[in-house]
Design an enzyme around this catalytic site. Structure first.
Site, PDB file in Angstrom:
ATOM      1  N   LYS A   4      55.957  62.361  18.332  1.00 37.86           N
ATOM      2  CA  LYS A   4      56.832  62.637  19.475  1.00 37.86           C
ATOM      3  C   LYS A   4      57.375  64.061  19.342  1.00 37.86           C
ATOM      4  CE  LYS A   4      59.392  59.688  22.243  1.00 37.86           C
ATOM      5  NZ  LYS A   4      59.982  58.391  22.376  1.00 37.86           N
TER       6      LYS A   4
ATOM      7  N   ARG B  71      65.655  42.698  34.505  1.00 35.51           N
ATOM      8  CA  ARG B  71      64.517  42.003  33.912  1.00 35.51           C
ATOM      9  C   ARG B  71      64.930  40.661  33.309  1.00 35.51           C
ATOM     10  NH1 ARG B  71      59.999  45.315  30.953  1.00 35.51           N
ATOM     11  NH2 ARG B  71      59.594  45.789  33.120  1.00 35.51           N
TER      12      ARG B  71
ATOM     13  N   GLU C 287      64.736  42.860  26.919  1.00 34.29           N
ATOM     14  CA  GLU C 287      65.985  42.467  27.575  1.00 34.29           C
ATOM     15  C   GLU C 287      66.099  40.959  27.737  1.00 34.29           C
ATOM     16  OE1 GLU C 287      63.995  44.929  28.542  1.00 34.29           O
ATOM     17  OE2 GLU C 287      65.233  46.733  28.475  1.00 34.29           O
TER      18      GLU C 287
HETATM   19  C1  LIG Z   1      62.655  47.612  30.540  1.00 33.12           C
HETATM   20  C2  LIG Z   1      63.031  48.956  29.977  1.00 33.12           C
HETATM   21  N1  LIG Z   1      63.922  48.998  28.968  1.00 33.12           N
HETATM   22  C3  LIG Z   1      64.270  50.197  28.455  1.00 33.12           C
HETATM   23  C4  LIG Z   1      63.737  51.355  28.935  1.00 33.12           C
HETATM   24  C5  LIG Z   1      64.185  52.707  28.426  1.00 33.12           C
HETATM   25  N2  LIG Z   1      63.077  53.413  27.734  1.00 33.12           N
HETATM   26  C6  LIG Z   1      62.383  54.384  28.335  1.00 33.12           C
HETATM   27  S1  LIG Z   1      61.220  55.027  27.345  1.00 33.12           S
HETATM   28  C7  LIG Z   1      61.644  54.012  26.097  1.00 33.12           C
HETATM   29  C8  LIG Z   1      60.937  54.099  24.788  1.00 33.12           C
HETATM   30  C9  LIG Z   1      59.507  53.780  24.921  1.00 33.12           C
HETATM   31  O1  LIG Z   1      58.923  53.849  23.653  1.00 33.12           O
HETATM   32  P1  LIG Z   1      57.360  53.855  23.512  1.00 33.12           P
HETATM   33  O2  LIG Z   1      56.764  52.816  24.362  1.00 33.12           O
HETATM   34  O3  LIG Z   1      57.019  53.802  22.073  1.00 33.12           O
HETATM   35  O4  LIG Z   1      56.946  55.248  24.144  1.00 33.12           O
HETATM   36  P2  LIG Z   1      57.315  56.724  23.629  1.00 33.12           P
HETATM   37  O5  LIG Z   1      58.558  57.145  24.338  1.00 33.12           O
HETATM   38  O6  LIG Z   1      57.508  56.671  22.154  1.00 33.12           O
HETATM   39  O7  LIG Z   1      56.139  57.520  24.039  1.00 33.12           O
HETATM   40  C10 LIG Z   1      62.698  53.182  26.453  1.00 33.12           C
HETATM   41  C11 LIG Z   1      63.337  52.194  25.583  1.00 33.12           C
HETATM   42  C12 LIG Z   1      62.829  51.252  30.009  1.00 33.12           C
HETATM   43  N3  LIG Z   1      62.290  52.333  30.576  1.00 33.12           N
HETATM   44  N4  LIG Z   1      62.498  50.042  30.495  1.00 33.12           N
END
Ligand SMILES: Cc1ncc(C[n+]2csc(CCOP(=O)(O)OP(=O)(O)O)c2C)c(N)n1
Length: 641
Positions: free
Chosen positions: A282, A397, A369
């Site tokens: 990242k 959700r 969630e």
């Molecule tokens: C249902 C939901 N919960 C929380 C989030 C907030 N959120 C956005 S990106 C993210 C992290 C995603 O991590 P990953 O899938 O590993 O992708 P990366 O950002 O590391 O590329 C979160 C928790 C969201 N977008 N949707």
């Protein structure tokens, strides 16, 4: 830009030689850094997925082949390569590009996103529909290692393995969510990569390697270390043997030729789903050498040479999020039954403070969630007082869990809903405009919204002490700057607060818009309209006595809320008036957000566009007073408390 200025669509990219692609990726990365340094955005998340985007658009015939991005926050390179390079600087601004994916923004955005863990279900649906129509194209889902652990993604994996549809999953494994990734699955992926102890796995590694389709023989030769060999052996073990996926990997997700090769191999698999496991970093290439990936996930504008954010000299009041975190720590200090919980948003919710201070009583459950809410319900059954800090938009959700597991059983779970209202730059997928409507229709739950950060403290305490379910909604951003030095106080449930009395009109505001209502009342006074302003505090139960009292004495009742009007606070007041035979005797105005999708942009500007500011409120009240019924006769019984 040797290549990028000539790439106006993936078709242009596909004219290049594989050997040129790494340079294309470098240019895309630099372009993201330059642009985000000026306008901010999901900088680190997108920097980590640059090579993945280049390789996918090179290997697949997009948009004919369907590319489905999970969340979409990491897709800036995808936007750049699909004809939106020159608009990237408008990202997340009013009228500009969305910060996520939207079908109406580009034909390359095959599925709208913003919430996590949806890509595999959507991609599987496309694959099944393709097969039913007898068509022939590839469907590729890109998903992060944290989103893949989300419930929906797990459910999709379960079905995909069973259906054996042709589907390609590119796993972007950077060991990070927004915060460091949590959970057993993430631990499992890490263990594979970091395998130190291999003794118990030695047997069978050779066989497992060979069983990896297309790559088996090569993997065996390429496994430079025992670590590689174990990784290659273990993951196929789980996915191939147990869940019906083929596995390719793991591969360096920043090496474009390797990615291209792996995706070409994946394309050949036509008898079921395949997962390509790419390791990425990242914030790859972010100028600040300090490896704070947490901070890089999303950034404001920064100095492109140092990566350091531009500091504002203004001293601002603490955010509601910070006040929530600090208040939780204070309350947890005194009451060991309180437990804090976040679903992958420790910093976004302020639970990071709690995790640090009370690690044994605070949980980050990951992007889960639904599980989070029922997990809280279980804890409440045992006498704990769980507080689920979940953004208003993400709690959507877990709707059924709130109803079926918490409210129906009348359990003491507190929902702390940050980002309620118009959130601004993140736009439609992230606005928290529905929570009043989706929570109000079922018995038992108490709903409240503070007018400022001091009241947030009181409401949090009140919600935790309330024996049944209770939810507090509060906005994104800084508080009002009021004194928060005193200990939190209990508030009487179902009691509003009269901030200003008046005899012509009564404005009931729910949440922080109360301040706009007060300002509006001041302006109305100068034009001869005497308007009361009431801090409603509760959308459920309503302060029926107070509302009816004003309804019997004023010509006009106005409700103001930063939420959808349908089913919201104003609807609740209207129902009360109807139940008491007053709805046809009084002029009534509900102010809030109409039935339309609210775009992204500056929140103050968006609020003003819906009349949700002092000007808008004053304007609506004076226009309505012009044709309101003449002053009502009844004497107010109990207006000022
Ligand atoms: C249902 C939901 N919960 C929380 C989030 C907030 N959120 C956005 S990106 C993210 C992290 C995603 O991590 P990953 O899938 O590993 O992708 P990366 O950002 O590391 O590329 C979160 C928790 C969201 N977008 N949707």
């Amino acid at each position: 830009m040797k290549f990028l200025s000539e790439i106006n669509s993936p078709a242009d990219l596909r004219q290049l030689r594989v050997d040129d692609l790494q340079e294309v990726a470098d240019e895309v990365r630099q372009y993201i850094i330059d642009t985000c340094s000026r306008v901010g955005g999901h900088t680190g998340a997108s920097l980590g997925a640059v090579e993945l985007a280049v390789a996918m658009h090179y290997v697949f015939d997009t948009p004919r082949d369907r590319l489905v991005w999970d969340v979409g926050h990491q897709a800036y390179a995808h936007k750049i390569l699909t004809g939106r390079r020159d608009q990237l600087h408008t990202i997340k601004q009013y009228g500009g590009l969305s910060g996520f994916l939207r079908r109406d923004e580009s034909e390359y955005d095959t599925f709208g996103a913003g919430h996590a863990s949806t890509s595999l279900s959507a991609a599987l649906g496309m694959a099944v529909a393709r097969d039913a129509k007898g068509e022939d194209f590839h469907v590729v889902a890109l998903i992060g290692d944290s989103s893949v652990a989300g419930g929906m993604a797990m459910e999709a994996i379960n079905q995909a393995g069973h259906l054996k549809s042709r589907l390609i999953v590119l796993l972007n494994d950077n060991e990070m969510s927004i915060a460091p990734a949590v959970g057993a699955l993430s631990g499992y992926l890490n263990r594979i990569k970091d395998a130190q102890s291999y003794h118990h796995l030695k047997e069978g590694i050779g066989d497992a390697l060979e069983s990896v389709p297309h790559f088996g023989e090569r993997l065996r030769r390429a496994a430079k270390s025992v670590k590689d060999a174990i990784a290659a052996a273990v993951l196929p073990g789980a996915l191939v043997n147990e869940l019906g996926f083929k596995y390719i990997g793991y591969i360096d997700g920043h090496n474009v030729p390797m990615l291209v090769h792996a995706l070409e191999e994946a394309k050949k698999i036509d008898d079921g789903p395949v997962i390509v496991h790419a390791l990425t970093t990242k914030g790859k290439g972010f100028p600040n050498p300090e490896k704070n990936y947490y901070a890089y996930h999303a950034t404001g504008p920064f100095d492109p040479r140092t990566g350091l954010p531009y500091k504002s000299s203004k001293v601002l009041p603490p955010t509601y999020t910070q006040v929530f975190g600090a208040t939780m720590c204070e309350l947890m200090e005194k009451d060991p039954a309180i437990i804090a919980l976040t679903a992958a948003m420790p910093d976004g919710t302020g639970v990071d403070q709690v995790l640090e201070r009370f690690p044994e009583r605070a949980f980050d459950v990951g992007i889960a969630e639904q599980h989070a809410v029922t997990f809280c319900a279980g804890m409440a059954c045992e006498g704990a007082k769980p507080v689920a800090a979940i953004y208003s938009t993400f709690l959507q959700r877990a709707f059924d869990q709130v109803i079926h597991d918490v409210c129906l059983q009348d359990l003491n779970v507190t929902f702390a809903m940050d980002r309620a209202g118009i959130v601004g730059a993140d736009g439609p997928t992230h606005h928290g405009l529905l929570d009043i409507a989706y929570l109000r229709g079922y018995p038992n739950i108490v709903l409240m919204a503070p007018k400022d950060e001091a009241e947030l403290r009181d409401m949090l305490f009140t919600a935790i002490e309330h024996p049944g379910p209770a939810a507090v909604r509060y906005p994104r951003g800084n508080g009002m700057g009021v004194d928060i030095s005193g200990p939190p106080q209990l508030i009487e449930v179902g009691r509003g607060e009269v901030l200003r009395d008046g005899s012509d009109a009564a404005i009931f505001a729910y949440g922080t818009l109360v301040h706009e209502a007060l300002e509006a009342a001041g302006r109305l006074q100068t034009s001869g309209i005497d308007a009361a302003v009431i801090n409603a505090r509760f959308a459920k139960p309503l302060d029926a006595e107070l509302i009816l009292d004003y309804a019997r004495t004023c010509s006009l009742i106005v409700t103001v809320e930063e939420a959808y009007l349908a089913g919201g606070f104003g609807s609740a007041v209207l129902e009360l008036l109807e139940q008491n035979g007053l709805s046809d005797k009084i002029k009534f105005i509900r102010m809030g957000v109409p039935d339309e999708i609210v775009t992204h942009g500056d929140p103050r500007m968006l609020l003003a566009s819906y009349g949700l500011d002092a000007d808008g409120i004053a304007g609506r009240v004076s226009a309505a007073m012009a044709d309101a019924p003449s002053a009502r006769k009844a004497t107010r019984i109990k207006a000022v408390k």
